[in-house]
Design a protein around this motif. Structure first.
Motif: not given
Length: 540
Positions: A261-272, A309-312, A321-333
């Motif tokens: 069971k995956v509890t967290k997904i860390e990904w890179q946005s515009d970070l080095i 995803l809604k719970k997430g 982490s970082p949180q999903l961008p707003s276009f994605k979270t707004e669609a989920i909501s």
């Protein structure tokens, strides 16, 4: 130094995840295993997701997906044909198709409703739904008159609900029959109250289809987004899980990891990117598991349910982490995700077959709506919005009923004896004087409709799903389904690797959301997205 193969991790071993895995693995095999390092991680102890064939009372049943919705061009139908899954010597749920033609409609106090009244409401109701889906009008523009009477701002149907439209439609139906509205049909029932009860019955059936707890949350314009394949709707003789088995059969042992069971997904946005893990950190995505372990990946295909995803994105649970961008979270909501459960019961009352070969009728249930003083006190509230209960095929003693929304969640929380007592009491009230349920006993005490065992779904309370399937809620649209399908990161730079997180599952298909074929097509879509990225190949 040898170049590492791209690591692709698929989260979820449902139909979307397994389709993506099968597609990618097949291409990898054609390239002598030199293309990808691939694995599927599944939080549960089985594969299949919201597809789960089981056995109850000697019959094969479906606790999850049941129907192939249209067979013309449907990839699920093609898989079932290829693996000869339409043939079985054992009985299965709905083996003789839908039993609606043998239906009987009865009120909560045991009166059988004339079929002509039910059919007239059914015709009007279904034509309104057709109008919502953009397939036509009815009775010289009545549906357009209904819309006009809602006094919509600038005539726009934006934010209009299916429930509001249907409620106004019922008023129009009464106006068409105004001379008959006060005709007394049964004790405690006027024609108007009976029609209201029958209309509500069809609304509750629609709740099962859509997964919306209340049709007032179901978007009017969203109805036109949904699209099925043409042709018959069919069940699968060897069970829907045979589709899952077919997809998984090509995958080698060890590729699917259960209990991960995956509890967290860390990904890179515009970070080095940081390289502090002996080379592992060069992969942009880091998965954390419930057992404390981690895994690194170049690409992750997320196929978890919209409910997860809604719970997430709620309560700072930090699934991403970082949180999903707003276009994605707004669609989920904005999108809706409801609960639909089936309840299977073993009929234990001694009974004989009726003229249709049924030992229990295909029962459509009509409850009082407006006057709570007329509610039968012995009928539990969690049953009052249930519309259907019937044998899974004509001569089966396995009976099934459907629950949606908060009633489904309450049913999930009850113990078995409470459910058996509630349904037995309710069915006895409906069927005590019915010729459709013939009991051999002359004793009033023994004539009660009895059930001895149950099996139920618990999709709403299962933390791996938190519901059943997606609907377009008021305030959302097909654009939100498209947003669900967008991979991340959306903007690419030299320090931001592409296609880190991809999304698949029924909630990411604009026109086939809520279906298994929709989930299948999205798994194929995301696998092809990666194949195009690496190989510049056409869809496979």
């Amino acid at each position: 130094m040898l170049r590492q193969k791209p690591k692709i991790v698929i989260i979820g071993a449902g139909i979307a995840g397994l389709t993506a895995a099968k597609t990618l693995y097949t291409i990898t095999q054609k390239n002598s295993n030199e293309l990808f390092d691939l694995c599927v991680v599944e939080g549960g102890n089985r594969i299949g997701g919201r597809i789960l064939t089981s056995e109850f009372n000697g019959d094969q049943i479906e606790l999850g997906a049941t129907w192939i919705h249209g067979i013309e061009g449907n990839p699920i139908y093609k898989i079932v044909q290829e693996f000869n899954s339409f043939r079985s010597e054992k009985p299965w749920e709905c083996k003789e198709g839908k039993l609606i033609d043998k239906s009987v409609t009865i009120t909560e106090d045991g009166y059988q409703v004339n079929s002509s009244l039910v059919e007239s409401i059914s015709f009007f109701y279904n034509k309104m739904l057709e109008f919502c889906s953009g397939k036509g009008d009815v009775q010289d523009g009545v549906c357009r008159q209904i819309l006009e009477s809602l006094n919509l701002e600038n005539g726009s149907t934006k934010n209009l609900s299916i429930g509001s439209f249907l409620k106004k439609g019922l008023e129009f139906f009464w106006d068409l029959k105004i001379d008959e509205e006060n005709v007394q049909v049964f004790d405690n029932w006027s024609r108007k109250s009976l029609e209201e009860g029958v209309f509500a019955m069809f609304e509750n059936i629609n709740r099962h289809y859509s997964s919306a707890d209340d049709l007032g949350t179901l978007d009017f314009n969203g109805e036109s987004e949904y699209c099925n394949f043409h042709g018959d709707e069919m069940t699968i003789a060897k069970g829907y899980s045979s589709v899952i088995e077919a997809l998984a059969s090509v995958l080698p042992d060890g590729l699917i990891q259960l209990g991960r069971k995956v509890t967290k997904i860390e990904w890179q946005s515009d970070l080095i990117l940081e390289n502090d893990d002996g080379g592992a950190g060069t992969k942009p995505v880091k998965l954390h598991f419930s057992d404390g372990s981690v895994m690194y990946a170049d690409h992750v295909i997320v196929t978890v349910s919209l409910g997860v995803l809604k719970k997430g994105i709620r309560d700072n649970s930090a699934m991403f982490s970082p949180q999903l961008p707003s276009f994605k979270t707004e669609a989920i909501s904005r999108l809706g995700f409801g609960v639909v459960d089936k309840l299977f019961l073993k009929l234990s009352s001694p009974s004989t077959h009726d003229d249709n070969g049924m030992i229990f009728p295909y029962l459509q249930m009509v409850f009082h709506q407006s006057d709570s003083k007329l509610f039968h006190l012995k009928v539990p509230l969690w049953i009052r919005r249930t519309a259907l209960i019937y044998p899974i095929y004509p001569n089966s003693s396995t009976i099934v009923s459907w629950f949606a929304g908060k009633e489904a969640l309450e049913m999930e929380s009850l113990d078995d004896e409470e459910i058996i007592d509630g349904v037995s009491t309710t069915m006895s009230l409906f069927l005590a004087n019915s010729k459709q349920f013939k009991n051999n006993s002359d004793s009033a005490a023994d004539s009660r409709v009895k059930f001895s065992n149950i099996l139920r779904c618990k999709w709403g309370s299962n933390p791996l799903f938190l519901g059943s399937y997606t609907y377009i809620a008021v305030g959302s649209s097909g654009d939100d389904l498209d947003a669900m399908a967008e991979p991340l990161p959306k903007r690419i730079s030299k320090n931001c690797p592409p296609l880190q997180i991809l999304f698949a599952g029924e909630a990411t298909h604009r026109s086939c959301y809520s279906t298994t074929h929709g989930a299948y097509l999205t798994g194929l879509r995301e696998a092809n997205r990666l194949l195009k990225h690496f190989l510049c190949v056409d869809d496979v």
